[in-house]
Write a protein that holds these residues in place. Structure first.
Motif, PDB file in Angstrom:
ATOM      1  N   GLY A   1     -21.275  -6.129   3.279  1.00  0.00           N
ATOM      2  CA  GLY A   1     -21.249  -4.940   2.558  1.00  0.00           C
ATOM      3  C   GLY A   1     -19.944  -4.096   2.681  1.00  0.00           C
ATOM      4  N   ALA A   2     -19.225  -4.440   3.811  1.00  0.00           N
ATOM      5  CA  ALA A   2     -18.011  -3.654   3.981  1.00  0.00           C
ATOM      6  C   ALA A   2     -16.933  -4.155   3.433  1.00  0.00           C
ATOM      7  CB  ALA A   2     -17.774  -3.021   5.317  1.00  0.00           C
ATOM      8  N   SER A   3     -16.885  -5.219   2.530  1.00  0.00           N
ATOM      9  CA  SER A   3     -15.544  -5.996   2.068  1.00  0.00           C
ATOM     10  C   SER A   3     -14.925  -5.182   1.254  1.00  0.00           C
ATOM     11  CB  SER A   3     -16.181  -7.186   1.381  1.00  0.00           C
ATOM     12  OG  SER A   3     -17.107  -6.779   0.302  1.00  0.00           O
ATOM     13  N   SER A   4     -15.501  -4.305   0.182  1.00  0.00           N
ATOM     14  CA  SER A   4     -14.574  -3.568  -0.591  1.00  0.00           C
ATOM     15  C   SER A   4     -14.155  -2.350  -0.069  1.00  0.00           C
ATOM     16  CB  SER A   4     -15.490  -3.088  -1.486  1.00  0.00           C
ATOM     17  OG  SER A   4     -16.658  -2.110  -1.092  1.00  0.00           O
TER      18      SER A   4
ATOM     19  N   LEU B   1     -13.072  -2.632   3.355  1.00  0.00           N
ATOM     20  CA  LEU B   1     -11.722  -2.917   4.128  1.00  0.00           C
ATOM     21  C   LEU B   1     -10.861  -3.383   3.303  1.00  0.00           C
ATOM     22  CD1 LEU B   1     -13.549  -5.619   6.551  1.00  0.00           C
ATOM     23  CD2 LEU B   1     -12.792  -3.415   7.008  1.00  0.00           C
ATOM     24  N   GLN B   2     -10.920  -3.784   2.005  1.00  0.00           N
ATOM     25  CA  GLN B   2      -9.945  -3.849   0.917  1.00  0.00           C
ATOM     26  C   GLN B   2      -9.154  -2.892   0.430  1.00  0.00           C
ATOM     27  OE1 GLN B   2     -11.391  -5.472  -2.725  1.00  0.00           O
ATOM     28  NE2 GLN B   2      -9.577  -5.865  -3.484  1.00  0.00           N
ATOM     29  N   GLN B   3      -9.979  -1.453   0.319  1.00  0.00           N
ATOM     30  CA  GLN B   3      -9.239  -0.490   0.329  1.00  0.00           C
ATOM     31  C   GLN B   3      -8.496   0.158   1.408  1.00  0.00           C
ATOM     32  OE1 GLN B   3      -8.961   1.019  -2.688  1.00  0.00           O
ATOM     33  NE2 GLN B   3      -7.946   3.055  -1.671  1.00  0.00           N
ATOM     34  N   ALA B   4      -9.017   0.031   2.683  1.00  0.00           N
ATOM     35  CA  ALA B   4      -8.321   0.443   3.777  1.00  0.00           C
ATOM     36  C   ALA B   4      -7.042  -0.516   4.026  1.00  0.00           C
ATOM     37  CB  ALA B   4      -9.084   0.039   4.952  1.00  0.00           C
ATOM     38  N   THR B   5      -7.121  -1.527   3.742  1.00  0.00           N
ATOM     39  CA  THR B   5      -5.835  -2.369   3.856  1.00  0.00           C
ATOM     40  C   THR B   5      -5.170  -2.143   2.811  1.00  0.00           C
ATOM     41  OG1 THR B   5      -7.168  -4.323   4.666  1.00  0.00           O
ATOM     42  CG2 THR B   5      -5.169  -4.730   3.784  1.00  0.00           C
ATOM     43  N   ARG B   6      -5.271  -1.861   1.500  1.00  0.00           N
ATOM     44  CA  ARG B   6      -4.361  -1.609   0.701  1.00  0.00           C
ATOM     45  C   ARG B   6      -3.564  -0.205   0.864  1.00  0.00           C
ATOM     46  NH1 ARG B   6      -7.836  -0.775  -3.191  1.00  0.00           N
ATOM     47  NH2 ARG B   6      -7.960  -3.151  -3.957  1.00  0.00           N
ATOM     48  N   THR B   7      -4.351   0.818   1.390  1.00  0.00           N
ATOM     49  CA  THR B   7      -3.991   1.778   1.819  1.00  0.00           C
ATOM     50  C   THR B   7      -2.835   1.699   2.923  1.00  0.00           C
ATOM     51  OG1 THR B   7      -5.777   3.168   0.981  1.00  0.00           O
ATOM     52  CG2 THR B   7      -4.302   4.238   2.545  1.00  0.00           C
ATOM     53  N   ALA B   8      -3.102   1.165   3.871  1.00  0.00           N
ATOM     54  CA  ALA B   8      -2.263   0.886   4.958  1.00  0.00           C
ATOM     55  C   ALA B   8      -0.953  -0.049   4.612  1.00  0.00           C
ATOM     56  CB  ALA B   8      -3.119   0.174   6.170  1.00  0.00           C
ATOM     57  N   ARG B   9      -1.041  -0.763   3.780  1.00  0.00           N
ATOM     58  CA  ARG B   9      -0.191  -1.664   3.237  1.00  0.00           C
ATOM     59  C   ARG B   9       1.118  -0.682   2.565  1.00  0.00           C
ATOM     60  NH1 ARG B   9       1.322  -6.832   3.552  1.00  0.00           N
ATOM     61  NH2 ARG B   9      -0.884  -7.369   4.340  1.00  0.00           N
ATOM     62  N   GLY B  10       0.567   0.058   1.609  1.00  0.00           N
ATOM     63  CA  GLY B  10       1.181   1.147   0.912  1.00  0.00           C
ATOM     64  C   GLY B  10       1.987   2.058   1.775  1.00  0.00           C
ATOM     65  N   MET B  11       1.411   2.440   2.969  1.00  0.00           N
ATOM     66  CA  MET B  11       2.062   3.444   3.967  1.00  0.00           C
ATOM     67  C   MET B  11       3.195   2.485   4.599  1.00  0.00           C
ATOM     68  SD  MET B  11      -1.058   5.109   5.759  1.00  0.00           S
ATOM     69  CE  MET B  11      -0.320   6.225   7.124  1.00  0.00           C
ATOM     70  N   VAL B  12       2.926   1.494   4.888  1.00  0.00           N
ATOM     71  CA  VAL B  12       4.205   0.752   5.590  1.00  0.00           C
ATOM     72  C   VAL B  12       5.154   0.329   4.474  1.00  0.00           C
ATOM     73  CG1 VAL B  12       4.593  -1.486   6.877  1.00  0.00           C
ATOM     74  CG2 VAL B  12       2.343  -0.263   7.294  1.00  0.00           C
ATOM     75  N   MET B  13       4.701  -0.328   3.308  1.00  0.00           N
ATOM     76  CA  MET B  13       5.932  -0.793   2.589  1.00  0.00           C
ATOM     77  C   MET B  13       6.336   0.105   1.575  1.00  0.00           C
ATOM     78  SD  MET B  13       4.061  -4.537   1.676  1.00  0.00           S
ATOM     79  CE  MET B  13       5.239  -5.027   0.734  1.00  0.00           C
ATOM     80  N   GLN B  14       5.761   1.328   1.031  1.00  0.00           N
ATOM     81  CA  GLN B  14       6.104   1.906  -0.078  1.00  0.00           C
ATOM     82  C   GLN B  14       6.571   3.195   0.491  1.00  0.00           C
ATOM     83  OE1 GLN B  14       3.217   1.805  -3.160  1.00  0.00           O
ATOM     84  NE2 GLN B  14       3.085  -0.358  -3.155  1.00  0.00           N
ATOM     85  N   TYR B  15       5.840   3.868   1.344  1.00  0.00           N
ATOM     86  CA  TYR B  15       5.843   5.076   1.542  1.00  0.00           C
ATOM     87  C   TYR B  15       6.650   5.413   2.986  1.00  0.00           C
ATOM     88  CZ  TYR B  15       1.741   5.145  -1.259  1.00  0.00           C
ATOM     89  OH  TYR B  15       1.020   5.090  -2.423  1.00  0.00           O
ATOM     90  N   GLY B  16       7.028   4.649   3.642  1.00  0.00           N
ATOM     91  CA  GLY B  16       7.982   4.535   4.970  1.00  0.00           C
ATOM     92  C   GLY B  16       6.932   5.541   5.954  1.00  0.00           C
ATOM     93  N   MET B  17       5.869   5.231   6.154  1.00  0.00           N
ATOM     94  CA  MET B  17       5.328   6.053   7.064  1.00  0.00           C
ATOM     95  C   MET B  17       4.756   5.125   8.589  1.00  0.00           C
ATOM     96  SD  MET B  17       2.530   8.253   4.590  1.00  0.00           S
ATOM     97  CE  MET B  17       3.210   9.310   3.439  1.00  0.00           C
ATOM     98  N   SER B  18       5.558   4.042   8.716  1.00  0.00           N
ATOM     99  CA  SER B  18       5.470   3.212   9.884  1.00  0.00           C
ATOM    100  C   SER B  18       6.458   3.522  10.748  1.00  0.00           C
ATOM    101  CB  SER B  18       5.188   1.594   9.541  1.00  0.00           C
ATOM    102  OG  SER B  18       5.230   0.925  10.438  1.00  0.00           O
ATOM    103  N   ASP B  19       6.227   3.701  11.991  1.00  0.00           N
ATOM    104  CA  ASP B  19       7.310   3.892  13.063  1.00  0.00           C
ATOM    105  C   ASP B  19       7.959   2.271  13.285  1.00  0.00           C
ATOM    106  OD1 ASP B  19       6.680   6.342  13.307  1.00  0.00           O
ATOM    107  OD2 ASP B  19       5.410   6.008  14.726  1.00  0.00           O
ATOM    108  N   GLU B  20       7.164   1.422  13.005  1.00  0.00           N
ATOM    109  CA  GLU B  20       7.851  -0.250  13.418  1.00  0.00           C
ATOM    110  C   GLU B  20       8.643  -0.350  12.243  1.00  0.00           C
ATOM    111  OE1 GLU B  20       8.382  -3.408  15.496  1.00  0.00           O
ATOM    112  OE2 GLU B  20       7.591  -1.730  16.205  1.00  0.00           O
ATOM    113  N   ILE B  21       8.299  -0.381  11.214  1.00  0.00           N
ATOM    114  CA  ILE B  21       9.270  -0.734   9.978  1.00  0.00           C
ATOM    115  C   ILE B  21      10.568   0.322   9.492  1.00  0.00           C
ATOM    116  CG2 ILE B  21       9.195  -1.469   7.544  1.00  0.00           C
ATOM    117  CD1 ILE B  21       7.834  -3.368   9.469  1.00  0.00           C
ATOM    118  N   GLY B  22       9.798   1.764   9.949  1.00  0.00           N
ATOM    119  CA  GLY B  22      10.822   2.715   9.581  1.00  0.00           C
ATOM    120  C   GLY B  22      10.646   3.329   8.149  1.00  0.00           C
TER     121      GLY B  22
END
Length: 711
Positions: free
Chosen positions: A579-582, A584-605
């Motif tokens: 039941g938590a599939s949706s 997890l999908q939303q959490a993954t989409r938000t985290a990927r947006g932080m890393v790839m689009q918003y520059g909010m990851s210390d590792e990627i910069g």
């Protein structure tokens, strides 16, 4: 030759006719004057001697010897004197009179006596009349039948020939994309005949029946023939828009930009006196339902000018040349009605990039480009268009000189939604608990069309329940219906499934209440809606519509993890469900947006990572960073719910007893002050279902006066 003959002979023909008319009018005005009658007869004898005989035989005027002389001249000139050669009277022509009898009649009239014929004297005045039916030949039935069939057959053949000739001409002009001069369309007449090839499918039968619902008007009579309405030249019939800017709500900036267009249409000299020119085209862009078409109608209504409306799909047909011809016809009609507005809705259907189109499909777009900015200028014709896919339009269409003004019509913000809600609620019977501002805050992301649907659904719910006013509960029910679907009351769930859903939704709610930056809770429910077995809905504040902080994004990920963590704490890691599939999908989409689009990851910069031009090494780093952020969120939520396990049990028990809880009720449950009678229609025992869940204060079962009714 007398004086009259000399005058008439010297005059031309038209003058002679005029002189005769004057002489006739003179003797008709004075019938007793023999001289005037004689003058007319002398002139008439030169051109119309038969008319002299007619005038004298009418016995309307006095006869003199000179008049009778003119009479004899006319008899000689017309050779009528020969009729009186038979003295016996049997061969005296039509009059049956002899010459001697004629002389007696003349003498009688000259002496002043009535010269009218006595009855029986001639055929003109018979003693009696005998009507005798002519002998009729006997008819032959077979001959008459053959003659009738031959006549009908000849008529049918002639009609068939004319029909086939007309059909051939019509097909010729329709196939060439032309229209003969005699077929110039008028209001209410078809531009193409009903037998146009495009109206028939491959087997030769009509593609659509003549009884299509759209072809009938309100009283049940066919409004148009069986062919499609687009076959009528509606571009020749502009609309008069009744909409104004008062009907447009929630997009003040777009409305302000278009007010300049209205001012130009009303007072063009204000702009042209300094050499300025208004943009030829205005492109309205934005999501569906934001009011782009309504804005175009309001511009036409405010300016009071004709409004030509066409959909982009109406220009395209399967026959080559039809689309470009319709574009030419539309702009030709608009030039005649200038100043006016031409509005093309969903222009991406005809204005898409030419790189992706076939050759024949480009002709319509090319014609549109020429009409908007070609050799001929369209003075006073403003082209407005709307689209949801601005990125697909051809660059030649959106360049300056064509659509050189782009007006964005975004989703309304909280103030815009409040304005729209007030507009749609103004004529509705409302209960005192209706708060438009609260509804506006709870409907973040709604377009104007969706807000209209929200109010309409609430009114339908009130009517279905036989209520006189619309309450806040009904509006909330309508919102849940639009966002999550209809409440599935008939769905049968096992008590164990309801228990798992209650703890899952309680986990979401507790994390949202105890995490900084999380969105406020609107309600929590375990009633199935749409495809979900339960859910926790939240309300956006005003600032989150424009920008989101890192704290808020992290809080969103934590809230998504709350349901999965609650299941693992209560039931164990081996009993967690899908039941938590949706979540997890939303959490993954938000985290990927932080890393790839918003520059909010210390590792990627602080780097924007594009999915198309990314190396495999970078993709691995992104995936690793996303996984790390999700694991950290899971650990934080697990620590939080472990501490709040008692609250988790209390909230799950309350959801099982009442099925739906608002934010205030959730806070009362956690504080131990919630008082409301549980739903009695449950098919399960809450105590037996929960078992021993630790030390919890038993709720006091007392009806709360503020509790919303349950249907």
């Amino acid at each position: 030759m007398n004086r009259v003959d000399t005058v008439l002979t010297s005059l031309p023909m038209w003058a002679r006719q005029r002189q005769l008319q004057k002489l006739q009018a003179a003797y008709e005005a004075d019938p007793t004057s023999t001289d005037k009658f004689l003058a007319y007869l002398q002139a008439l004898n030169k051109s119309k001697p038969a008319e002299v005989i007619k005038q004298v035989d009418s016995h309307k005027f006095n006869a003199s010897p000179a008049v009778m002389v003119e009479y004899f001249r006319a008899l000689v000139a017309t050779d009528r004197i020969a009729e009186y050669a038979d003295e016996s009277g049997t061969g005296a022509g039509e009059s049956h009179r002899s010459l001697s009898q004629l002389m007696k009649d003349v003498q009688t009239r000259v002496d002043g006596e009535d010269g009218a014929e006595a009855p029986g004297q001639s055929i003109k005045r018979p003693l009696h009349i005998v009507l005798q039916e002519a002998q009729r030949k006997p008819s032959n039935f077979f001959v008459d039948l053959v003659r009738g069939l031959a006549w009908y057959l000849l008529t049918f053949l002639l009609l068939s020939v004319f029909f086939l000739l007309g059909s051939g001409l019509a097909r010729r002009y329709a196939g060439a994309g032309l229209r003969p001069a005699g077929m110039a369309s008028q209001i209410g007449t078809p531009a193409t005949p009903s037998f146009a090839p495009k109206e028939y499918n491959k087997i030769g039968t009509p593609a659509t029946p003549s009884f299509a619902p759209k072809e009938y008007n309100k009283i049940g009579m066919p409004a148009t023939p069986s062919f499609a309405p687009k076959e009528y030249n509606k571009e020749d019939i502009p609309e008069k828009s009744q909409k104004t800017f008062k009907d447009v709500r929630g997009c003040d900036e777009a409305k302000a930009e278009l007010e300049e267009i209205v001012e130009y249409l009303k007072h063009p000299e204000k702009f042209t006196r300094l050499g300025g020119k208004l943009p030829k085209g205005v492109l309205l862009t934005g999501p569906p339902g934001t009011g782009k078409t309504l804005l175009a109608k309001a511009v036409a209504g405010e300016a009071g000018v004709p409004f030509f409306f066409r959909a982009g799909s109406e220009f395209e047909e399967m026959f080559v040349g039809v689309g470009s011809r319709r574009v030419r016809s539309l702009f030709a009609a608009a030039k005649k009605k200038a100043p006016c507005i031409v509005f093309i809705d969903e222009i991406d259907a005809v204005g898409g990039s030419r790189k992706q189109w076939d050759n024949h499909s480009r002709k319509t777009l090319n014609q549109l480009l020429v009409e908007m900015d070609g050799f001929e200028e369209n003075q006073g014709v403003i082209v407005m268009a709307a689209t949801n896919l601005q990125e697909t339009l051809d660059p030649a269409l959106t360049r300056p000189g064509r659509f050189d003004r782009h007006v964005a019509v975004p989703l309304p913000d909280v103030r815009g939604r409040l304005d729209i809600l007030k507009y749609y609620l103004q004529n509705k019977p409302l209960a005192p608990d209706i708060d438009p501002e609260l509804i506006a805050r709870r409907t973040a992301g709604f377009s104007g069309a969706e807000l209209s649907n929200l109010v309409n659904e609430a009114a339908l719910i009130a009517a279905k329940n036989n209520k006189d006013t619309i309450t806040a509960y009904m509006v909330d029910e309508a919102r849940d219906k639009i966002m999550m679907g209809v409440e599935r009351k008939s769905m049968v769930l096992s008590p164990e499934s309801l228990k798992l859903t209650a703890y899952h939704e309680s986990g979401h709610a507790l994390v949202a209440l105890n995490t900084a930056g999380a969105k406020p809770i609107h309600k929590a429910t375990i009633m199935p809606r749409g495809h979900a077995l339960g859910m926790v809905t939240m309300t956006l504040d005003g600032d989150r519509e424009y920008k989101i902080t890192k704290q808020q994004l992290v809080a969103d990920i934590d809230v998504c993890m709350g349901g999965r963590v609650a299941e693992s704490i209560i039931f164990g890691e081996d009993q967690v469900t899908s039941g938590a599939s949706s979540d997890l999908q939303q959490a993954t989409r938000t985290a990927r947006g932080m890393v790839m689009q918003y520059g909010m990851s210390d590792e990627i910069g602080p780097v924007y990572v594009s999915g198309d031009n990314t190396s495999s090494e970078t993709e691995k780093k992104v995936d690793a960073e996303v996984g790390r952020m999700l694991r950290e969120a899971y650990a934080r939520v697990q620590e939080l719910l472990t501490v709040k396990e008692a609250d988790l049990h209390r909230l799950a028990r309350a959801l099982l007893e009442h099925e739906t809880l608002t934010l205030n009720e959730i806070k009362e449950v956690l504080a131990g002050t919630f008082q409301r009678t549980p739903i009695a229609s449950k098919t399960y025992d809450v105590e037996a279902l929960l078992g021993d869940v630790g030390e919890m204060p038993e709720p006091v079962h007392q009806q709360s006066p503020e509790a919303p009714p349950r249907s």
